[in-house]
Design a protein around this motif. Structure first.
Motif, PDB file in Angstrom:
ATOM      1  N   GLN A 135      -4.546  13.481   3.413  1.00  0.00           N
ATOM      2  CA  GLN A 135      -3.641  12.360   3.609  1.00  0.00           C
ATOM      3  C   GLN A 135      -4.436  11.075   3.415  1.00  0.00           C
ATOM      4  OE1 GLN A 135      -2.183  12.866   7.578  1.00  0.00           O
ATOM      5  NE2 GLN A 135      -4.094  12.215   8.554  1.00  0.00           N
ATOM      6  N   GLY A 136      -3.753  10.054   2.942  1.00  0.00           N
ATOM      7  CA  GLY A 136      -4.498   8.831   2.682  1.00  0.00           C
ATOM      8  C   GLY A 136      -3.593   7.641   2.449  1.00  0.00           C
ATOM      9  N   ILE A 137      -4.227   6.480   2.417  1.00  0.00           N
ATOM     10  CA  ILE A 137      -3.535   5.231   2.115  1.00  0.00           C
ATOM     11  C   ILE A 137      -4.274   4.571   0.970  1.00  0.00           C
ATOM     12  CG2 ILE A 137      -4.853   4.026   3.922  1.00  0.00           C
ATOM     13  CD1 ILE A 137      -2.371   2.206   4.261  1.00  0.00           C
ATOM     14  N   ILE A 138      -3.527   4.106  -0.024  1.00  0.00           N
ATOM     15  CA  ILE A 138      -4.104   3.575  -1.260  1.00  0.00           C
ATOM     16  C   ILE A 138      -3.633   2.142  -1.469  1.00  0.00           C
ATOM     17  CG2 ILE A 138      -4.270   3.884  -3.763  1.00  0.00           C
ATOM     18  CD1 ILE A 138      -3.764   6.844  -3.361  1.00  0.00           C
ATOM     19  N   ARG A 139      -4.586   1.267  -1.806  1.00  0.00           N
ATOM     20  CA  ARG A 139      -4.273  -0.164  -1.984  1.00  0.00           C
ATOM     21  C   ARG A 139      -4.758  -0.633  -3.348  1.00  0.00           C
ATOM     22  NH1 ARG A 139      -5.751  -4.342   2.678  1.00  0.00           N
ATOM     23  NH2 ARG A 139      -3.854  -3.335   3.439  1.00  0.00           N
ATOM     24  N   ASN A 140      -3.936  -1.398  -4.032  1.00  0.00           N
ATOM     25  CA  ASN A 140      -4.350  -1.987  -5.306  1.00  0.00           C
ATOM     26  C   ASN A 140      -5.353  -3.110  -5.050  1.00  0.00           C
ATOM     27  OD1 ASN A 140      -3.653  -4.435  -7.413  1.00  0.00           O
ATOM     28  ND2 ASN A 140      -3.761  -2.437  -8.387  1.00  0.00           N
ATOM     29  N   ILE A 141      -6.469  -3.119  -5.816  1.00  0.00           N
ATOM     30  CA  ILE A 141      -7.520  -4.125  -5.613  1.00  0.00           C
ATOM     31  C   ILE A 141      -7.878  -4.814  -6.928  1.00  0.00           C
ATOM     32  CG2 ILE A 141      -8.511  -3.074  -3.538  1.00  0.00           C
ATOM     33  CD1 ILE A 141     -10.671  -1.835  -5.378  1.00  0.00           C
ATOM     34  N   ASP A 142      -6.918  -4.953  -7.829  1.00  0.00           N
ATOM     35  CA  ASP A 142      -7.186  -5.625  -9.104  1.00  0.00           C
ATOM     36  C   ASP A 142      -7.761  -7.028  -8.893  1.00  0.00           C
ATOM     37  OD1 ASP A 142      -6.406  -3.537 -10.696  1.00  0.00           O
ATOM     38  OD2 ASP A 142      -4.342  -4.216 -10.923  1.00  0.00           O
ATOM     39  N   GLU A 143      -7.177  -7.789  -7.976  1.00  0.00           N
ATOM     40  CA  GLU A 143      -7.631  -9.165  -7.734  1.00  0.00           C
ATOM     41  C   GLU A 143      -9.058  -9.173  -7.188  1.00  0.00           C
ATOM     42  OE1 GLU A 143      -4.899 -11.257  -5.286  1.00  0.00           O
ATOM     43  OE2 GLU A 143      -3.265 -11.205  -6.758  1.00  0.00           O
ATOM     44  N   LYS A 144      -9.352  -8.245  -6.290  1.00  0.00           N
ATOM     45  CA  LYS A 144     -10.695  -8.146  -5.713  1.00  0.00           C
ATOM     46  C   LYS A 144     -11.724  -7.818  -6.790  1.00  0.00           C
ATOM     47  CE  LYS A 144     -13.355  -5.400  -2.368  1.00  0.00           C
ATOM     48  NZ  LYS A 144     -13.278  -4.294  -1.381  1.00  0.00           N
ATOM     49  N   TYR A 161       4.646  14.159   0.961  1.00  0.00           N
ATOM     50  CA  TYR A 161       5.176  12.796   1.132  1.00  0.00           C
ATOM     51  C   TYR A 161       4.399  11.827   0.249  1.00  0.00           C
ATOM     52  CZ  TYR A 161       6.435   8.289   3.091  1.00  0.00           C
ATOM     53  OH  TYR A 161       6.877   6.992   3.244  1.00  0.00           O
ATOM     54  N   ILE A 162       5.144  10.915  -0.382  1.00  0.00           N
ATOM     55  CA  ILE A 162       4.562   9.781  -1.115  1.00  0.00           C
ATOM     56  C   ILE A 162       5.455   8.585  -0.840  1.00  0.00           C
ATOM     57  CG2 ILE A 162       3.848   8.837  -3.342  1.00  0.00           C
ATOM     58  CD1 ILE A 162       3.752  11.682  -4.434  1.00  0.00           C
ATOM     59  N   SER A 163       4.890   7.509  -0.324  1.00  0.00           N
ATOM     60  CA  SER A 163       5.720   6.347   0.021  1.00  0.00           C
ATOM     61  C   SER A 163       6.223   5.654  -1.243  1.00  0.00           C
ATOM     62  CB  SER A 163       4.938   5.367   0.893  1.00  0.00           C
ATOM     63  OG  SER A 163       3.784   4.907   0.233  1.00  0.00           O
ATOM     64  N   PRO A 164       7.383   4.997  -1.167  1.00  0.00           N
ATOM     65  CA  PRO A 164       8.044   4.416  -2.346  1.00  0.00           C
ATOM     66  C   PRO A 164       7.203   3.398  -3.112  1.00  0.00           C
ATOM     67  CG  PRO A 164       9.549   4.483  -0.490  1.00  0.00           C
ATOM     68  CD  PRO A 164       8.205   4.857   0.054  1.00  0.00           C
ATOM     69  N   SER A 165       6.282   2.710  -2.422  1.00  0.00           N
ATOM     70  CA  SER A 165       5.516   1.663  -3.105  1.00  0.00           C
ATOM     71  C   SER A 165       4.620   2.213  -4.209  1.00  0.00           C
ATOM     72  CB  SER A 165       4.661   0.886  -2.089  1.00  0.00           C
ATOM     73  OG  SER A 165       3.937   1.777  -1.266  1.00  0.00           O
ATOM     74  N   ALA A 166       4.420   3.533  -4.252  1.00  0.00           N
ATOM     75  CA  ALA A 166       3.627   4.118  -5.341  1.00  0.00           C
ATOM     76  C   ALA A 166       4.244   3.787  -6.695  1.00  0.00           C
ATOM     77  CB  ALA A 166       3.530   5.634  -5.158  1.00  0.00           C
ATOM     78  N   GLU A 167       5.580   3.766  -6.715  1.00  0.00           N
ATOM     79  CA  GLU A 167       6.270   3.499  -7.984  1.00  0.00           C
ATOM     80  C   GLU A 167       6.120   2.045  -8.417  1.00  0.00           C
ATOM     81  OE1 GLU A 167      10.226   4.984  -8.111  1.00  0.00           O
ATOM     82  OE2 GLU A 167       9.564   7.066  -7.892  1.00  0.00           O
ATOM     83  N   GLN A 168       5.827   1.155  -7.458  1.00  0.00           N
ATOM     84  CA  GLN A 168       5.620  -0.253  -7.795  1.00  0.00           C
ATOM     85  C   GLN A 168       4.380  -0.416  -8.666  1.00  0.00           C
ATOM     86  OE1 GLN A 168       5.284  -2.825  -4.391  1.00  0.00           O
ATOM     87  NE2 GLN A 168       4.291  -4.469  -5.556  1.00  0.00           N
ATOM     88  N   TRP A 169       3.366   0.443  -8.422  1.00  0.00           N
ATOM     89  CA  TRP A 169       2.105   0.309  -9.140  1.00  0.00           C
ATOM     90  C   TRP A 169       1.998   1.274 -10.317  1.00  0.00           C
ATOM     91  CZ3 TRP A 169      -0.009  -3.988  -7.901  1.00  0.00           C
ATOM     92  CH2 TRP A 169       0.095  -4.489  -6.605  1.00  0.00           C
ATOM     93  N   ASP A 187       0.857  -1.183   0.000  1.00  0.00           N
ATOM     94  CA  ASP A 187       0.000   0.000   0.000  1.00  0.00           C
ATOM     95  C   ASP A 187       0.891   1.231   0.000  1.00  0.00           C
ATOM     96  OD1 ASP A 187      -1.949  -1.893   0.348  1.00  0.00           O
ATOM     97  OD2 ASP A 187      -2.149  -1.546   2.503  1.00  0.00           O
ATOM     98  N   PHE A 188       0.405   2.319  -0.577  1.00  0.00           N
ATOM     99  CA  PHE A 188       1.230   3.519  -0.495  1.00  0.00           C
ATOM    100  C   PHE A 188       0.464   4.663   0.165  1.00  0.00           C
ATOM    101  CE2 PHE A 188      -0.505   3.611  -4.825  1.00  0.00           C
ATOM    102  CZ  PHE A 188      -0.915   4.924  -4.993  1.00  0.00           C
ATOM    103  N   ILE A 189       1.244   5.447   0.898  1.00  0.00           N
ATOM    104  CA  ILE A 189       0.712   6.525   1.716  1.00  0.00           C
ATOM    105  C   ILE A 189       1.167   7.854   1.127  1.00  0.00           C
ATOM    106  CG2 ILE A 189       0.760   7.549   4.031  1.00  0.00           C
ATOM    107  CD1 ILE A 189       1.322   4.707   5.086  1.00  0.00           C
ATOM    108  N   TYR A 190       0.314   8.863   1.263  1.00  0.00           N
ATOM    109  CA  TYR A 190       0.697  10.186   0.764  1.00  0.00           C
ATOM    110  C   TYR A 190       0.197  11.262   1.722  1.00  0.00           C
ATOM    111  CZ  TYR A 190      -4.143  11.041  -0.530  1.00  0.00           C
ATOM    112  OH  TYR A 190      -5.500  11.245  -0.475  1.00  0.00           O
ATOM    113  N   TYR A 191       0.816  12.412   1.642  1.00  0.00           N
ATOM    114  CA  TYR A 191       0.333  13.618   2.327  1.00  0.00           C
ATOM    115  C   TYR A 191       0.489  14.754   1.332  1.00  0.00           C
ATOM    116  CZ  TYR A 191      -0.348  17.315   5.759  1.00  0.00           C
ATOM    117  OH  TYR A 191      -0.829  18.402   6.446  1.00  0.00           O
ATOM    118  N   CYS A 192      -0.615  15.442   1.092  1.00  0.00           N
ATOM    119  CA  CYS A 192      -0.608  16.484   0.060  1.00  0.00           C
ATOM    120  C   CYS A 192      -1.265  17.758   0.591  1.00  0.00           C
ATOM    121  CB  CYS A 192      -1.363  15.995  -1.177  1.00  0.00           C
ATOM    122  SG  CYS A 192      -1.420  17.178  -2.537  1.00  0.00           S
ATOM    123  N   GLU A 193      -0.569  18.863   0.473  1.00  0.00           N
ATOM    124  CA  GLU A 193      -1.165  20.154   0.795  1.00  0.00           C
ATOM    125  C   GLU A 193      -2.106  20.567  -0.334  1.00  0.00           C
ATOM    126  OE1 GLU A 193       1.778  23.089   1.553  1.00  0.00           O
ATOM    127  OE2 GLU A 193       2.515  22.130   3.400  1.00  0.00           O
TER     128      GLU A 193
END
Length: 339
Positions: free
Chosen positions: A146-155, A65-73, A50-56
């Motif tokens: 701010q939020g957390i994002i998860r890929n749900i392709d399988e779901k 902030y954007i966590s590194p896993s964003a680039e994975q997706w 999952d990737f986390i971000y904080y955006c003004e």
């Protein structure tokens, strides 16, 4: 007195030094523990799928902030480009979800629920994500998100498969009776449009099952479904609603167009039977038509059903007469006197 005072002062000083040393050591231990806890937390965040971000958002749109896993997706370099151009997400989101992103930035969504959206990855493929976002307000104005994002392709794929199985016939892959009934209710209660029901009954399924086995019967059903599905479109729903019954639900067509459709189906069946050495399809067909659908669907179905069975009985009688005539001809030939 001076000696006692000095002794007391030294004792207090010693106790203070001991306490200070203890407190300092305890503080150092807690500091180390906090740093370790922070390190573990950062490790979890940095390595999570999952990737986390904080955006003004106010006074200007800017990612903090954007966590590194964003680039994975989304693709390599996404984070750097997003920091340089905060508008980048608007280019990557699916066009149908664009307004959803606008509403999120404005704080106009229900943030107690997950936000389902599609984002384009580096290969150009749109992938499904579920986001839980928290807006941050100051003086009644939304200033950050701010939020957390998860890929749900399988779901999503699982949901699609379950929905497909729910509304499709397992043997022919046509829509099933459940889906047909839903469409029937929609037209009967909500959408008023010209509509026709074309009912088709497979004449010789029982004969095929009894004489050649159910495998051959299934092959006959599949061939019939394949033939009828050629007429499927945005205006025509093709479904198998019983063991040997099929239906075409036709919307927004004229009566002449429906008649032509029935004629074309008949011609396709005839052509199939001419070209096929094994799978011969014989359908009894009945249809009904109305320029209005609301409140008419039950009557239309009954009329189509009656006409279909009338044709079925006529075809049965015709086959019986032909069979009798064939037998009579063979009897005359056998009984002819020999000269």
């Amino acid at each position: 007195m001076n000696g006692q005072y000095a002794y007391g002062f030294m004792s207090a000083l010693f106790i203070a030094i001991v306490l200070f040393t203890f407190v300092q050591r305890r503080w150092e231990q807690e500091k180390v523990a906090l740093l370790e806890e922070k390190s573990r937390f950062v490790h979890i965040v940095e390595n999570s799928k999952d990737f986390i971000y904080y955006c003004e958002i106010y006074p200007e749109l800017k990612f903090q902030y954007i966590s590194p896993s964003a680039e994975q997706w989304i693709g390599k370099g996404t984070i750097e480009r997003s920091f340089a151009d905060p508008q980048l997400p608007f280019d990557y989101i699916h066009p149908d979800d664009y307004e959803l992103l606008i509403k999120k930035v404005k704080g106009e969504l229900d943030f107690s629920k997950g936000i389902i959206q599609r984002w384009r990855d580096s290969d150009g493929t749109y992938r499904y994500f579920e986001e839980y976002a928290t807006p941050i307000y100051e003086n009644g104005r939304i200033v950050a998100m701010q939020g957390i994002i998860r890929n749900i392709d399988e779901k999503i794929e699982l949901q699609k498969n379950l929905k497909y199985r729910l509304y499709h016939d397992y043997l022919t892959s046509l829509y099933n009776r459940e889906y047909f009934e839903i469409a029937l209710t929609r037209l009967d209660e909500k959408e008023d449009t010209p509509v026709a029901i074309i009912l088709c009954d497979l004449d010789e399924l029982k004969y095929a099952n009894d004489h050649f086995g159910h495998k051959q019967g299934d092959a006959l059903l599949q061939a019939t479904g394949e033939l009828l599905n050629r007429f499927s479109s945005e205006k025509i729903i093709v479904a198998r609603i019983g063991g040997d019954e099929f239906v075409l639900l036709v919307e927004n067509q004229t009566k002449e167009e429906v008649k032509q459709l029935v004629q074309t189906i008949t011609e396709e069946i005839h052509m199939n039977n001419q070209n096929s050495d094994q799978t011969k399809i014989h359908l009894s067909i009945g249809y009904s038509y109305s320029i209005h659908s609301i409140g008419k669907m039950t009557k239309l179905f009954t009329e189509a059903d009656q006409w279909m069975y009338q044709q079925k009985n006529e075809r049965k009688q015709s086959r019986e007469i032909g069979f009798v005539q064939q037998l009579e001809g063979e009897t005359e030939e056998v009984c002819m006197p020999v000269e």
